[in-house]
Design a protein around this motif. Structure first.
Motif, mmCIF file in Angstrom:
data_model
loop_
_atom_site.group_PDB
_atom_site.id
_atom_site.type_symbol
_atom_site.label_atom_id
_atom_site.label_comp_id
_atom_site.label_asym_id
_atom_site.label_seq_id
_atom_site.Cartn_x
_atom_site.Cartn_y
_atom_site.Cartn_z
ATOM 1 N N UNK A 180 30.114 26.637 -10.915
ATOM 2 C CA UNK A 180 29.639 28.010 -10.763
ATOM 3 C C UNK A 180 28.803 28.127 -9.501
ATOM 4 N N UNK A 181 29.165 29.105 -8.679
ATOM 5 C CA UNK A 181 28.376 29.368 -7.478
ATOM 6 C C UNK A 181 27.008 29.944 -7.853
ATOM 7 N N UNK A 182 26.864 30.359 -9.122
ATOM 8 C CA UNK A 182 25.600 30.904 -9.600
ATOM 9 C C UNK A 182 24.501 29.876 -9.772
ATOM 10 N N UNK A 183 24.823 28.599 -9.543
ATOM 11 C CA UNK A 183 23.835 27.532 -9.691
ATOM 12 C C UNK A 183 23.261 27.044 -8.371
ATOM 13 N N UNK A 184 23.789 27.539 -7.252
ATOM 14 C CA UNK A 184 23.497 26.879 -5.977
ATOM 15 C C UNK A 184 22.615 27.700 -5.042
ATOM 16 N N UNK A 185 21.522 27.103 -4.576
ATOM 17 C CA UNK A 185 20.677 27.739 -3.571
ATOM 18 C C UNK A 185 21.173 27.407 -2.168
ATOM 19 N N UNK A 239 15.665 31.618 2.262
ATOM 20 C CA UNK A 239 16.281 30.942 1.125
ATOM 21 C C UNK A 239 16.941 31.977 0.221
ATOM 22 N N UNK A 240 18.156 31.672 -0.208
ATOM 23 C CA UNK A 240 18.912 32.635 -1.003
ATOM 24 C C UNK A 240 19.970 31.922 -1.832
ATOM 25 N N UNK A 241 20.385 32.540 -2.943
ATOM 26 C CA UNK A 241 21.501 31.979 -3.699
ATOM 27 C C UNK A 241 22.777 32.037 -2.874
ATOM 28 N N UNK A 242 23.716 31.142 -3.170
ATOM 29 C CA UNK A 242 24.999 31.156 -2.464
ATOM 30 C C UNK A 242 25.877 32.323 -2.892
ATOM 31 N N UNK A 243 25.622 32.873 -4.086
ATOM 32 C CA UNK A 243 26.478 33.954 -4.583
ATOM 33 C C UNK A 243 26.159 35.271 -3.904
ATOM 34 N N UNK A 244 26.981 36.266 -4.157
ATOM 35 C CA UNK A 244 26.783 37.584 -3.583
ATOM 36 C C UNK A 244 26.008 38.505 -4.496
ATOM 37 N N UNK A 264 13.751 28.916 -4.793
ATOM 38 C CA UNK A 264 12.291 28.755 -4.699
ATOM 39 C C UNK A 264 11.947 27.285 -4.513
ATOM 40 N N UNK A 265 12.600 26.413 -5.286
ATOM 41 C CA UNK A 265 12.356 24.973 -5.150
ATOM 42 C C UNK A 265 12.734 24.485 -3.759
ATOM 43 N N UNK A 266 13.871 24.951 -3.262
ATOM 44 C CA UNK A 266 14.324 24.544 -1.932
ATOM 45 C C UNK A 266 13.336 25.005 -0.856
ATOM 46 N N UNK A 306 10.323 22.783 -0.793
ATOM 47 C CA UNK A 306 10.596 21.467 -0.216
ATOM 48 C C UNK A 306 10.733 21.523 1.307
ATOM 49 N N UNK A 307 11.511 22.457 1.830
ATOM 50 C CA UNK A 307 11.891 22.408 3.235
ATOM 51 C C UNK A 307 10.993 23.216 4.168
ATOM 52 N N UNK A 308 10.340 24.260 3.676
ATOM 53 C CA UNK A 308 9.482 25.056 4.562
ATOM 54 C C UNK A 308 8.001 24.899 4.265
ATOM 55 N N UNK A 309 7.651 24.645 2.994
ATOM 56 C CA UNK A 309 6.235 24.600 2.628
ATOM 57 C C UNK A 309 5.725 23.201 2.330
#
Length: 360
Positions: A259-264, A276-281, A301-303, A306-309
């Motif tokens: 499911x694309x609904x699981x991916x940031x 940062x955004x979900x992969x889905x539309x 939010x987790x991503x 990790x990567x910006x904050x």
């Protein structure tokens, strides 16, 4: 130091999943994270309010933020706008351009609890963890000249596929650094047997490899890469490629997870600021029905943490909370399976927040 986070709910299911992200951010505040949360309009919602998909106020807030969380933009409501510059997607493209967000990180990670949701056999995808690094501001999508014109009595469409060495080197360094933090394997995807642009791409990647001797660099033609993603996806760790190839391969890789609904996803600039955004539309067909899966937004939010904050511990706490919810058998409709409990957007948000609180 206080982290400034800008939340852009957007359109369709964007506002619904943004609510869950905001609740999670407040939970992080309660757990000791020093953040300031602001909101603004973008996309169709901004057009409806200001006749502009990226109002100056939104862009000003985005430039001042340490990180941006975006829900989704677009929908059929705005597809008939004759002025293409006013369509919701132009708000997203404008953010990328004005913030210099050149590096797109698209993870394809399969939670073990969802192995049966993939269209591939569980043994092919169990433990899948790929990071696709896509160049986001160059290539054929932005190359000039471009257009449609009449030649020899017929209409001809044309685009220019172009990359400068500096653009390739910039995204290459992002990918090598990412590989260095993961499994130390980097696959560069091109079409160097046909396209001169990607002959240069490969040459630059080979040159960079001399600075990253601890990372194993391989090359693969894009058609073979597409085949290998379906045949043996776990052979990949980090994949780096240009804008068009990355657009296609990252969506293909996303569906390996069920499911694309699981991916940031993340889009970064050279200073480390990210969107940062979900992969889905925007999924307008289910908007307002409490059916949307908020997990990709919450994992965004987790991503971001990790990567910006540089808040790795808090990011891991969120990811563990999502894992706990899946262990408990809770599913939204897009990842539902026999024997699991299907719940809505709000209930899934409640469950993740409860699991997050238990991680303290």
């Amino acid at each position: 130091m206080t982290h400034k986070v800008l939340l852009l709910p957007g359109d369709g299911i964007g506002p619904e999943i943004a609510v869950q992200a905001k609740r999670l951010l407040h939970a992080c505040q309660d757990a000791g994270l020093d953040i300031d949360i602001d909101e603004a309009l973008v996309g169709g919602a901004a057009y409806d309010a200001h006749l502009d998909p990226l109002p100056p106020e939104t862009l000003q807030k985005a430039k001042a933020a340490d990180a941006i969380l975006l829900g989704a933009v677009g929908g059929p409501k705005w597809d008939t706008l004759e002025d293409l510059s006013k369509r919701p997607e132009k708000g997203l493209l404008g953010l990328r351009k004005n913030l210099g967000l050149f590096g797109n990180l698209r993870p394809a990670m399969l939670y073990p609890q969802l192995a049966s949701a993939s269209s591939l056999k569980p043994e092919l995808v169990s433990g899948l963890d790929i990071m696709i690094v896509r160049e986001l501001t160059g290539g054929i999508y932005f190359g000039q000249p471009r257009g449609i014109e009449v030649r020899d009595g017929q209409r001809v469409g044309f685009n220019t596929y172009i990359y400068a060495e500096s653009e390739i080197e910039r995204i290459g360094r992002v990918a090598f650094e990412m590989a260095r933090k993961r499994g130390k394997k980097l696959c560069s995807v091109d079409k160097a047997n046909v396209l001169e642009v990607t002959i240069l791409w490969r040459e630059v990647m080979n040159r960079l490899a001399q600075e990253y001797m601890d990372v194993e660099l391989t090359h693969m033609y894009v058609d073979n890469a597409a085949m290998q993603l379906v045949r043996e996806p776990k052979q990949f760790d980090v994949v780096v490629t240009g804008n068009m190839f990355g657009d296609i391969l990252s969506d293909a890789a996303a569906m390996l997870t069920g499911s694309i609904g699981m991916l940031p996803s993340a889009s970064l600039n050279e200073s480390g600021q990210g969107m940062y955004e979900p992969c889905h539309g925007s999924a307008p067909d289910i908007a307002g029905k409490n059916l949307a899966n908020p997990l990709a937004m919450m994992l965004s939010v987790a991503m971001m943490l990790r990567y910006s904050l540089a808040e790795n511990a808090m990011a891991e706490r969120i990811e563990a909370a999502v894992g706990k919810v899946l262990d408990d058998g809770l599913r939204t409709a897009d990842i539902a399976s026999e024997g699991m409990q299907t719940i809505g957007t709000d209930a899934m948000g409640d469950a993740v927040l409860a699991a997050f609180a238990q991680q303290a």
